[in-house]
Design a protein around this motif. Structure first.
Motif, PDB file in Angstrom:
ATOM      1  N   ALA A   1      86.150  55.114  26.888  1.00 37.99           N
ATOM      2  CA  ALA A   1      85.204  56.235  26.957  1.00 37.99           C
ATOM      3  C   ALA A   1      84.205  56.180  25.808  1.00 37.99           C
ATOM      4  N   VAL A   2      84.680  55.871  24.611  1.00 37.56           N
ATOM      5  CA  VAL A   2      83.786  55.775  23.457  1.00 37.56           C
ATOM      6  C   VAL A   2      82.833  54.597  23.627  1.00 37.56           C
ATOM      7  N   TRP A   3      83.346  53.465  24.079  1.00 37.93           N
ATOM      8  CA  TRP A   3      82.538  52.256  24.281  1.00 37.93           C
ATOM      9  C   TRP A   3      81.422  52.514  25.289  1.00 37.93           C
ATOM     10  N   THR A   4      81.768  53.091  26.427  1.00 39.96           N
ATOM     11  CA  THR A   4      80.739  53.365  27.425  1.00 39.96           C
ATOM     12  C   THR A   4      79.786  54.457  26.955  1.00 39.96           C
ATOM     13  N   GLY A   5      80.303  55.416  26.194  1.00 40.95           N
ATOM     14  CA  GLY A   5      79.439  56.468  25.655  1.00 40.95           C
ATOM     15  C   GLY A   5      78.409  55.925  24.688  1.00 40.95           C
ATOM     16  N   ILE A   6      78.846  55.054  23.785  1.00 38.27           N
ATOM     17  CA  ILE A   6      77.907  54.423  22.844  1.00 38.27           C
ATOM     18  C   ILE A   6      76.872  53.627  23.622  1.00 38.27           C
ATOM     19  N   GLY A   7      77.339  52.893  24.610  1.00 38.78           N
ATOM     20  CA  GLY A   7      76.417  52.104  25.427  1.00 38.78           C
ATOM     21  C   GLY A   7      75.423  52.977  26.178  1.00 38.78           C
ATOM     22  N   ALA A   8      75.906  54.076  26.735  1.00 33.91           N
ATOM     23  CA  ALA A   8      75.023  54.964  27.496  1.00 33.91           C
ATOM     24  C   ALA A   8      73.987  55.629  26.601  1.00 33.91           C
ATOM     25  N   VAL A   9      74.440  56.181  25.489  1.00 33.75           N
ATOM     26  CA  VAL A   9      73.514  56.848  24.563  1.00 33.75           C
ATOM     27  C   VAL A   9      72.503  55.844  24.012  1.00 33.75           C
ATOM     28  N   GLY A  10      72.992  54.699  23.574  1.00 38.60           N
ATOM     29  CA  GLY A  10      72.096  53.681  23.019  1.00 38.60           C
ATOM     30  C   GLY A  10      71.084  53.182  24.030  1.00 38.60           C
ATOM     31  N   THR A  11      71.537  53.001  25.271  1.00 40.52           N
ATOM     32  CA  THR A  11      70.637  52.511  26.306  1.00 40.52           C
ATOM     33  C   THR A  11      69.568  53.543  26.650  1.00 40.52           C
ATOM     34  N   VAL A  12      69.937  54.805  26.691  1.00 37.17           N
ATOM     35  CA  VAL A  12      68.941  55.853  26.951  1.00 37.17           C
ATOM     36  C   VAL A  12      67.924  55.904  25.812  1.00 37.17           C
ATOM     37  N   ILE A  13      68.403  55.803  24.578  1.00 42.24           N
ATOM     38  CA  ILE A  13      67.485  55.827  23.429  1.00 42.24           C
ATOM     39  C   ILE A  13      66.550  54.622  23.462  1.00 42.24           C
ATOM     40  N   ILE A  14      67.082  53.441  23.762  1.00 38.58           N
ATOM     41  CA  ILE A  14      66.244  52.237  23.889  1.00 38.58           C
ATOM     42  C   ILE A  14      65.237  52.434  25.024  1.00 38.58           C
ATOM     43  N   GLY A  15      65.693  53.011  26.121  1.00 36.41           N
ATOM     44  CA  GLY A  15      64.781  53.261  27.236  1.00 36.41           C
ATOM     45  C   GLY A  15      63.627  54.165  26.840  1.00 36.41           C
ATOM     46  N   ILE A  16      63.929  55.193  26.066  1.00 32.78           N
ATOM     47  CA  ILE A  16      62.889  56.123  25.624  1.00 32.78           C
ATOM     48  C   ILE A  16      61.947  55.457  24.625  1.00 32.78           C
ATOM     49  N   LEU A  17      62.510  54.758  23.636  1.00 30.39           N
ATOM     50  CA  LEU A  17      61.691  54.191  22.563  1.00 30.39           C
ATOM     51  C   LEU A  17      60.962  52.915  22.951  1.00 30.39           C
ATOM     52  N   VAL A  18      61.617  52.039  23.716  1.00 27.04           N
ATOM     53  CA  VAL A  18      61.041  50.728  24.012  1.00 27.04           C
ATOM     54  C   VAL A  18      60.380  50.680  25.390  1.00 27.04           C
ATOM     55  N   PHE A  19      61.065  51.225  26.378  1.00 25.00           N
ATOM     56  CA  PHE A  19      60.578  51.110  27.750  1.00 25.00           C
ATOM     57  C   PHE A  19      59.789  52.331  28.206  1.00 25.00           C
ATOM     58  N   LYS A  20      59.498  53.244  27.271  1.00 31.34           N
ATOM     59  CA  LYS A  20      58.646  54.409  27.524  1.00 31.34           C
ATOM     60  C   LYS A  20      59.152  55.296  28.665  1.00 31.34           C
ATOM     61  N   GLU A  21      60.472  55.465  28.748  1.00 32.50           N
ATOM     62  CA  GLU A  21      61.038  56.387  29.725  1.00 32.50           C
ATOM     63  C   GLU A  21      60.871  57.816  29.204  1.00 32.50           C
ATOM     64  N   PRO A  22      60.848  58.803  30.096  1.00 29.62           N
ATOM     65  CA  PRO A  22      60.602  60.182  29.646  1.00 29.62           C
ATOM     66  C   PRO A  22      61.754  60.738  28.807  1.00 29.62           C
ATOM     67  N   ALA A  23      61.394  61.529  27.794  1.00 29.65           N
ATOM     68  CA  ALA A  23      62.375  62.193  26.930  1.00 29.65           C
ATOM     69  C   ALA A  23      62.286  63.695  27.182  1.00 29.65           C
ATOM     70  N   THR A  24      62.757  64.120  28.328  1.00 34.02           N
ATOM     71  CA  THR A  24      62.697  65.538  28.674  1.00 34.02           C
ATOM     72  C   THR A  24      63.739  66.315  27.872  1.00 34.02           C
TER      73      THR A  24
END
Length: 108
Positions: free
Chosen positions: A63-86
């Motif tokens: 759960a922690v491993w997937t959580g870190i991956g999910a949070v990190g991937t969303v942050i990368i998506g927002i910062l690098v891939f310009k996904e929306p940060a609603t």
């Protein structure tokens, strides 16, 4: 020590998602370089997760491993891939972070 390994495994999961995202927009040699990064990140992430679960409960570690991956991937998506940060998206990211911290606190 195993919590550190688990954290690193989660970071490599973020790395593999980043590399996967970069392969989407590339061709030729650059595609293979990002693909190699994806494969290396996957192997390292799985190896470190396997080492961490030798002493940590598997349910908590996964759960922690997937959580870190999910949070990190969303942050990368927002910062690098310009996904929306609603606001709602950010709220749920913080909820996930709180859950990860909570699992760490209640695990022996």
């Amino acid at each position: 020590m195993n919590w550190i390994l688990l954290f690193l495994a989660g970071l490599f999961e973020v790395s593999l998602a980043f590399c996967l995202g970069k392969t989407k927009a590339t061709t030729g040699t650059e595609f293979y370089l990002w693909g190699t990064g994806f494969l290396l990140s996957t192997v390292l992430s799985m190896y470190l997760l396997a080492k961490a679960i030798q002493t940590l409960p598997i349910g908590t570690a996964y759960a922690v491993w997937t959580g870190i991956g999910a949070v990190g991937t969303v942050i990368i998506g927002i910062l690098v891939f310009k996904e929306p940060a609603t606001p709602l998206r950010l709220f749920f990211i913080f909820t996930l972070i709180a859950s990860i911290i909570g699992l760490k606190l209640v695990t022996n």
